[in-house]
Design a protein around this motif. Structure first.
Motif: not given
Length: 276
Positions: A106-107, A114-117, A119-123
């Motif tokens: 991504h970088n 960290m914009y999608s659900l 990615s949130w739930l994965g972290l």
């Protein structure tokens, strides 16, 4: 073990669907995508699904049921605790590398993190998995941990492990669906091109693998007996019927986790004296 044939069928099926999932994700990234690499390009991103499926899902599933495999019962409980913890640690390492691959890709591509659900739930799942691993090692592998702590934490440890395992599979399904929606242009995902169908089958394999692992892990008749009972059955020739031993093994197995071996021996000696 009670219903050994059913256990063998369930374990073989879980192994089949788990390995099939790894094969499918490997074919997906090599045949339909750009393969794997570590150069900041799409190949680096492809490490993410490969490592999640092979490590965070498959190895975690194996770690959950490793106690219940009869061929491991020849080893003492402490040895299997290290195997259980080691498999979870390896799964965690795979997951961390998978997460690093996504951030690096991504970088390099200028894509926000960290914009999608997904990615949130994965972290969240990775963080809670790390906490579960640390607490499990601290409570069950450090000898100075009080016995009542181990007994009190065991139901939460088991529940959290199964919840995290199911959550990781759910997050993985979100991720592969998200990848298909964003990655397929013409034809689109809604048009069901071969890649979409292939990856949908991968999702089904993961669900079936997860269901089998949870089924194996929650069957009381398939619990590992305590080391004390195994030794007793071995020295006495195993003259007790399996149908009568099964519930006793289950109870003593829980007790072995809840109190030190020395206390078990002393308590067992007292019970033996009373019986005699």
């Amino acid at each position: 073990m009670e219903d050994f044939r059913r256990f063998a069928v369930a374990l073989s099926a879980a192994a089949f669907f788990g390995v099939a999932s790894i094969v499918f994700v490997g074919v997906w990234v090599s045949h339909y995508r750009e393969g794997v690499a570590w150069d900041g390009g799409p190949g680096e991103f492809n490490w993410h699904p490969v490592l999640v499926v092979s490590g965070f899902i498959f190895l975690q599933g194996l770690a959950i049921v490793v106690y219940r495999i009869p061929w491991t019962w020849r080893f003492n409980k402490l040895t299997m605790k290290f195997v259980h913890a080691g498999l979870h640690l390896l799964a965690f390492i795979f997951a961390v590398i998978a997460m690093a691959a996504v951030f690096d890709f991504h970088n390099a591509a200028g894509i926000p993190n960290m914009y999608s659900l997904h990615s949130w739930l994965g972290l969240v799942a990775l963080t809670l998995f790390c906490l579960q691993l640390v607490l499990g090692v601290g409570i069950y592998l450090i000898p100075v941990t009080p016995a009542f702590w181990r007994a009190a934490f065991m139901p939460l440890h088991v529940y959290s492990g199964l919840l995290l395992f199911g959550s990781v599979i759910a997050v993985a399904l979100m991720g592969i669906t998200e990848k298909l929606i964003f990655g397929l242009g013409n034809p689109k995902y809604k048009d069901s091109p071969p890649e979409a169908t292939f990856v949908n089958v991968l999702g089904v394999l993961l669900v079936v693998f997860g269901a089998l692992i949870v089924w194996i892990a929650t069957r009381p008749a398939w619990k590992r007996p305590s080391d004390q009972v195994q030794h007793t059955l071995h020295t006495e020739g195993g003259g007790v019927e399996e149908s009568k031993v099964g519930p006793v093994l289950s109870e003593l197995s829980d007790g072995a986790d809840a109190e030190p071996w020395g206390d078990v021996r002393r308590r067992s000696g007292k019970l033996d004296d009373q019986d005699n």
